[in-house]
Design a protein around this motif. Structure first.
Motif, PDB file in Angstrom:
ATOM      1  N   TYR A  43       0.793  -1.490   0.138  1.00 39.73           N
ATOM      2  CA  TYR A  43      -0.325  -0.033  -0.053  1.00 39.73           C
ATOM      3  C   TYR A  43       0.804   1.085   0.400  1.00 39.73           C
ATOM      4  CZ  TYR A  43      -3.508  -3.724   1.019  1.00 39.73           C
ATOM      5  OH  TYR A  43      -4.376  -4.662   0.322  1.00 39.73           O
ATOM      6  N   PHE A  44       2.113   1.282   0.338  1.00 43.16           N
ATOM      7  CA  PHE A  44       3.013   2.299   0.845  1.00 43.16           C
ATOM      8  C   PHE A  44       3.440   2.373  -0.655  1.00 43.16           C
ATOM      9  CE2 PHE A  44       7.451   2.993   0.355  1.00 43.16           C
ATOM     10  CZ  PHE A  44       7.009   4.258   1.327  1.00 43.16           C
ATOM     11  N   GLU A  45       3.410   1.661  -1.425  1.00 44.30           N
ATOM     12  CA  GLU A  45       4.112   1.676  -3.229  1.00 44.30           C
ATOM     13  C   GLU A  45       2.743   1.771  -4.043  1.00 44.30           C
ATOM     14  OE1 GLU A  45       5.601  -2.258  -4.404  1.00 44.30           O
ATOM     15  OE2 GLU A  45       7.665  -1.509  -2.484  1.00 44.30           O
ATOM     16  N   LEU A  46       2.210   1.533  -3.588  1.00 44.69           N
ATOM     17  CA  LEU A  46       0.905   2.371  -4.271  1.00 44.69           C
ATOM     18  C   LEU A  46       0.121   4.047  -3.803  1.00 44.69           C
ATOM     19  CD1 LEU A  46      -2.509  -0.693  -3.703  1.00 44.69           C
ATOM     20  CD2 LEU A  46      -1.311   0.023  -6.201  1.00 44.69           C
ATOM     21  N   ALA A  47       0.388   4.426  -2.746  1.00 45.60           N
ATOM     22  CA  ALA A  47       0.294   5.757  -2.708  1.00 45.60           C
ATOM     23  C   ALA A  47       1.567   6.053  -2.834  1.00 45.60           C
ATOM     24  CB  ALA A  47      -0.110   5.826  -0.850  1.00 45.60           C
ATOM     25  N   GLU A  48       2.302   5.618  -2.927  1.00 48.82           N
ATOM     26  CA  GLU A  48       3.645   6.786  -3.543  1.00 48.82           C
ATOM     27  C   GLU A  48       3.611   7.200  -5.268  1.00 48.82           C
ATOM     28  OE1 GLU A  48       6.957   7.530  -1.411  1.00 48.82           O
ATOM     29  OE2 GLU A  48       5.112   7.467  -0.347  1.00 48.82           O
ATOM     30  N   GLU A  49       2.832   6.351  -5.409  1.00 49.03           N
ATOM     31  CA  GLU A  49       2.854   6.928  -7.423  1.00 49.03           C
ATOM     32  C   GLU A  49       1.471   7.975  -6.939  1.00 49.03           C
ATOM     33  OE1 GLU A  49       3.540   4.254  -9.586  1.00 49.03           O
ATOM     34  OE2 GLU A  49       5.393   4.635  -7.883  1.00 49.03           O
ATOM     35  N   VAL A  50       0.239   7.786  -6.482  1.00 47.05           N
ATOM     36  CA  VAL A  50      -0.500   8.842  -6.509  1.00 47.05           C
ATOM     37  C   VAL A  50      -0.182  10.695  -6.289  1.00 47.05           C
ATOM     38  CG1 VAL A  50      -2.241   8.913  -5.178  1.00 47.05           C
ATOM     39  CG2 VAL A  50      -1.724   7.370  -5.673  1.00 47.05           C
ATOM     40  N   GLU A  51      -0.177  11.676  -6.358  1.00 46.43           N
ATOM     41  CA  GLU A  51       0.055  13.413  -6.617  1.00 46.43           C
ATOM     42  C   GLU A  51      -1.232  13.176  -5.846  1.00 46.43           C
ATOM     43  OE1 GLU A  51       1.434  14.688  -9.689  1.00 46.43           O
ATOM     44  OE2 GLU A  51       3.202  13.434 -10.189  1.00 46.43           O
ATOM     45  N   ASP A  52      -1.082  14.262  -5.256  1.00 46.52           N
ATOM     46  CA  ASP A  52      -2.160  15.091  -4.926  1.00 46.52           C
ATOM     47  C   ASP A  52      -2.800  13.849  -3.318  1.00 46.52           C
ATOM     48  OD1 ASP A  52      -3.922  17.716  -3.495  1.00 46.52           O
ATOM     49  OD2 ASP A  52      -5.058  17.114  -5.658  1.00 46.52           O
ATOM     50  N   ILE A  53      -1.883  13.364  -3.047  1.00 40.74           N
ATOM     51  CA  ILE A  53      -2.682  12.285  -1.773  1.00 40.74           C
ATOM     52  C   ILE A  53      -2.746  13.067  -0.487  1.00 40.74           C
ATOM     53  CG2 ILE A  53      -0.300  11.362  -1.139  1.00 40.74           C
ATOM     54  CD1 ILE A  53      -1.539   8.929  -1.431  1.00 40.74           C
ATOM     55  N   ILE A  54      -4.134  12.531   0.239  1.00 37.94           N
ATOM     56  CA  ILE A  54      -4.518  12.840   1.933  1.00 37.94           C
ATOM     57  C   ILE A  54      -4.141  11.274   2.073  1.00 37.94           C
ATOM     58  CG2 ILE A  54      -6.026  13.767   2.816  1.00 37.94           C
ATOM     59  CD1 ILE A  54      -7.119  15.457   1.167  1.00 37.94           C
ATOM     60  N   SER A  55      -3.637  11.462   2.985  1.00 39.97           N
ATOM     61  CA  SER A  55      -2.895  10.271   3.186  1.00 39.97           C
ATOM     62  C   SER A  55      -3.470  10.286   5.343  1.00 39.97           C
ATOM     63  CB  SER A  55      -1.923   9.574   3.482  1.00 39.97           C
ATOM     64  OG  SER A  55      -1.544   8.188   3.878  1.00 39.97           O
ATOM     65  N   LEU A  56      -4.545   8.960   5.075  1.00 38.00           N
ATOM     66  CA  LEU A  56      -4.821   8.885   6.812  1.00 38.00           C
ATOM     67  C   LEU A  56      -4.403   7.159   6.791  1.00 38.00           C
ATOM     68  CD1 LEU A  56      -9.062  10.193   5.909  1.00 38.00           C
ATOM     69  CD2 LEU A  56      -6.438  11.204   6.285  1.00 38.00           C
ATOM     70  N   GLY A  57      -3.468   6.620   5.840  1.00 35.88           N
ATOM     71  CA  GLY A  57      -2.931   6.154   6.081  1.00 35.88           C
ATOM     72  C   GLY A  57      -1.351   5.797   7.180  1.00 35.88           C
ATOM     73  N   VAL A  58      -1.211   7.021   7.967  1.00 34.37           N
ATOM     74  CA  VAL A  58      -0.020   7.271   8.526  1.00 34.37           C
ATOM     75  C   VAL A  58      -0.061   7.079   9.895  1.00 34.37           C
ATOM     76  CG1 VAL A  58       1.779   9.052   8.554  1.00 34.37           C
ATOM     77  CG2 VAL A  58       0.201   9.146   6.670  1.00 34.37           C
ATOM     78  N   GLY A  59       0.618   6.163  10.169  1.00 35.44           N
ATOM     79  CA  GLY A  59       1.291   5.498  12.171  1.00 35.44           C
ATOM     80  C   GLY A  59       2.202   6.099  12.880  1.00 35.44           C
ATOM     81  N   GLU A  60       2.420   7.868  12.472  1.00 33.42           N
ATOM     82  CA  GLU A  60       2.716   8.910  13.260  1.00 33.42           C
ATOM     83  C   GLU A  60       2.643  10.082  13.330  1.00 33.42           C
ATOM     84  OE1 GLU A  60       6.897   9.429  11.994  1.00 33.42           O
ATOM     85  OE2 GLU A  60       6.643   9.230   9.640  1.00 33.42           O
ATOM     86  N   PRO A  61       2.773  11.187  14.248  1.00 31.37           N
ATOM     87  CA  PRO A  61       2.139  12.653  14.180  1.00 31.37           C
ATOM     88  C   PRO A  61       2.421  13.272  13.344  1.00 31.37           C
ATOM     89  CG  PRO A  61       3.480  11.698  16.219  1.00 31.37           C
ATOM     90  CD  PRO A  61       3.641  10.328  15.554  1.00 31.37           C
TER      91      PRO A  61
END
Lengths: 393, 163
Positions: A31-49
């Motif tokens: 999922y990290f690799e998929l997300a890295e390909e996307v521009e203008d992403i809003i990530s709610l997949g982050v496990g840190e502050p």
């Protein structure tokens, strides 16, 4: 071509140990690799502050470098830091551990998890891991050669672990139980009564508990209770905590373990050979955090709490079923589609919003999504609007 | 936190939160939040709402000065009396009675440093109770109302997905 061939030969010449070959790649990687390909992403997949470490912590790190504090520290960590940890966990969580021999400063809570498992587990042991959960316990357990069993939790119990679930999974036969509350990925917390029941089970079946309490400061309705603070539990528990989440200093890599002196001593035996000592700069930073940043920890907590309420309210408005997560910075709603992988990928592709499918964190996470609210309210608002549009299509 | 405190904290953070957003972040309904805000406005607890503007970025830079004022008091004249005379001028954006080497600190804004000079010398200095003024022209603003300006603040260097 030539290079490829020589790489192939190298590949054959060096054989990776069976134990490591046996460890599956992290399920989140894809999922990290998929997300890295996307521009203008809003990530709610982050496990840190999303906060950076409080300024005073950063200043203390810089000042320690200016003073030339770039040497090793004692294996167990700076005496002053261990004393500050002793005072802090006593005041905050009613835990009594002596800086002298019951506190070990580690390179992130992750190292403490590794040391605790390696110290407590023999190859023919059974390690029970409460799931869904953070990804590292299972592989580290496997690396010791032990059998690892999952203890599933369910939304009906608000993802709390119960004696029934423990018995059902065969944890009564286990040697070590690993649990993490407030929980990543569910946001579940354990109140005192639920912990008491788990404690009784552990005593009855002679289980040692590794309690990862890295999100202890992020408990929103009630103050966090450590299972080690319950009568009869201190002697069979190793508590793991750290500075990454509460003090927003993940990259500085600093955690600690608390436990009976002979266990900390044994963990330190591995630590002194593998790590020698934890990063000195980070230790000075953490000391300042405990001395002067607890108010800021409180404001960050308040900020997460608002976002938590906001996200829960928005999900409810969108008709997405979600239990009321009360800790960490995650909510764990039910996936609106039967196929969560397809949902996650489509949401990413069509609306550039990233979330993580629940099954990554253990089978019992199946059918859920981990949604992190460690991001600004503006971003969360936009992400929820995109999600609304996505569901309408 | 009490609802009043909570709503105040939210509006102090961002006065543009909608009633719906405030309701989502608290245990209030939107209608309750609206009523509470009206109450806070009526009581004067909420004195107003303003944007924090970085005029330099807007290319509409205005001149600004922090002006220290020393005053003398007599039986008929209090700090409040003097403050009222000074606060009445629209050029005076902030006026505070402070401890230390001077009595008042005024933040003054105008179209140019010349205008500020003229304002201080023609409007402020002649007030009979004012014995001395020291004008500090603001050369740059790095932080305003808790918000960092001109490239300050932290970057977000996190990975998009992490365990």
């Amino acid at each position: 071509m030539t290079q490829n061939r020589s790489q192939d030969r190298e590949h054959r010449a060096i054989e990776v140990s069976e134990r490591v070959a046996d460890v599956p790649p992290s399920g989140i990687r894809r999922y990290f690799e998929l997300a890295e390909e996307v521009e203008d992403i809003i990530s709610l997949g982050v496990g840190e502050p999303d906060f950076s470490a409080p300024w005073a912590i950063r200043e203390a790190a810089i000042a320690s470098l200016e003073r030339g504090a770039t040497s090793y520290t004692t294996n167990r960590g700076l005496r002053s830091l261990r004393e500050a940890i002793e005072t802090y966990v006593h005041r905050r969580f009613d835990l009594g551990y002596s800086a002298e021999n019951e506190v070990l400063v580690t390179t992130g809570a992750s190292e403490a998890v590794d040391l605790a498992i390696r110290t407590l587990v023999d190859p023919d042991d059974v390690v029970a891991v409460v799931e869904p959960t953070y990804l590292s316990y299972r592989p580290i357990g496997r690396l010791t050669g032990a059998e690892v069993i999952g203890v599933p939790t369910a939304v009906e119990d608000d993802f709390r672990v119960t004696p029934e679930r423990l018995a059902g999974a065969g944890a009564d036969e286990a040697d070590v139980l690993v649990m993490c509350y407030p929980n990543n990925p569910t946001g579940a917390v354990m109140q005192i009564d639920a912990l008491r029941r788990v404690g009784t089970f552990a005593r009855e079946h002679d289980l040692t508990i590794i309690s990862d309490e890295i999100y202890a400061e992020l408990s929103y309705e009630d103050d966090h209770v450590s299972i080690a603070s319950l009568p009869g539990m201190r002697e069979r528990t190793v508590v793991i905590n750290g500075f990454s989440k509460a003090f927003a200093m993940t990259g500085l890599r600093l955690g600690y373990a608390l436990g009976p002196a002979h266990v900390i001593d044994a963990m330190n035996r591995i630590h002194q050979y593998t790590m020698l000592s934890s990063p000195t700069t980070a230790q000075h930073a953490a000391l300042e955090g405990l001395r002067s940043c607890l108010d800021e920890v409180g404001s960050m907590r308040q900020s997460y709490d608002r976002r938590r309420k906001f996200v829960l309210a928005r999900l409810a408005e969108l008709g997405i079923d979600c239990f009321e997560a009360k800790g960490a910075f995650y909510v764990f709603p039910r996936c609106p589609w039967p196929d969560e992988e397809r949902f996650v990928e489509s949401l990413l592709e069509e609306e550039q919003v990233a979330v993580v499918p629940g099954h990554v964190f253990g089978e019992s996470g199946d059918g859920h999504l981990r949604v992190s609210y460690a991001t600004s309210l503006e971003q969360l608002r936009e992400a929820m609007s995109r999600l609304e549009r996505f569901l309408a299509e | 936190m009490e609802p009043r405190e909570e709503v105040l904290a939210l509006l102090a953070e961002n006065a543009r939160y909608t009633l719906e957003d405030i309701a989502r972040m608290t245990d209030l309904t939107a209608a309750e939040a609206e009523a509470l805000i009206a109450e806070l406005e009526d009581e004067g607890v909420i004195a107003g709402y303003q944007a924090v503007v970085n005029w330099r970025v807007a290319d509409r830079e205005r001149a600004r000065a922090e002006v220290e004022l020393n005053v003398t008091l007599d039986r008929e004249t209090s700090y409040d009396d003097i403050a009222r005379r000074i606060a009445g001028f629209p050029e005076v954006k902030t006026l505070q009675l402070v401890s230390g080497n001077y009595d008042f600190l005024a933040r003054v804004e105008a179209g140019s440093t010349r205008e500020i000079s003229r304002f201080v010398s023609e409007r402020i200095a002649p007030v009979p109770e004012i014995t001395q003024t020291v004008t500090h022209f603001v050369m740059d603003t790095y932080k305003e109302q808790g918000i960092q300006m001109n490239g300050g603040g932290d970057e977000d260097d996190r990975l998009s997905i992490s365990p």
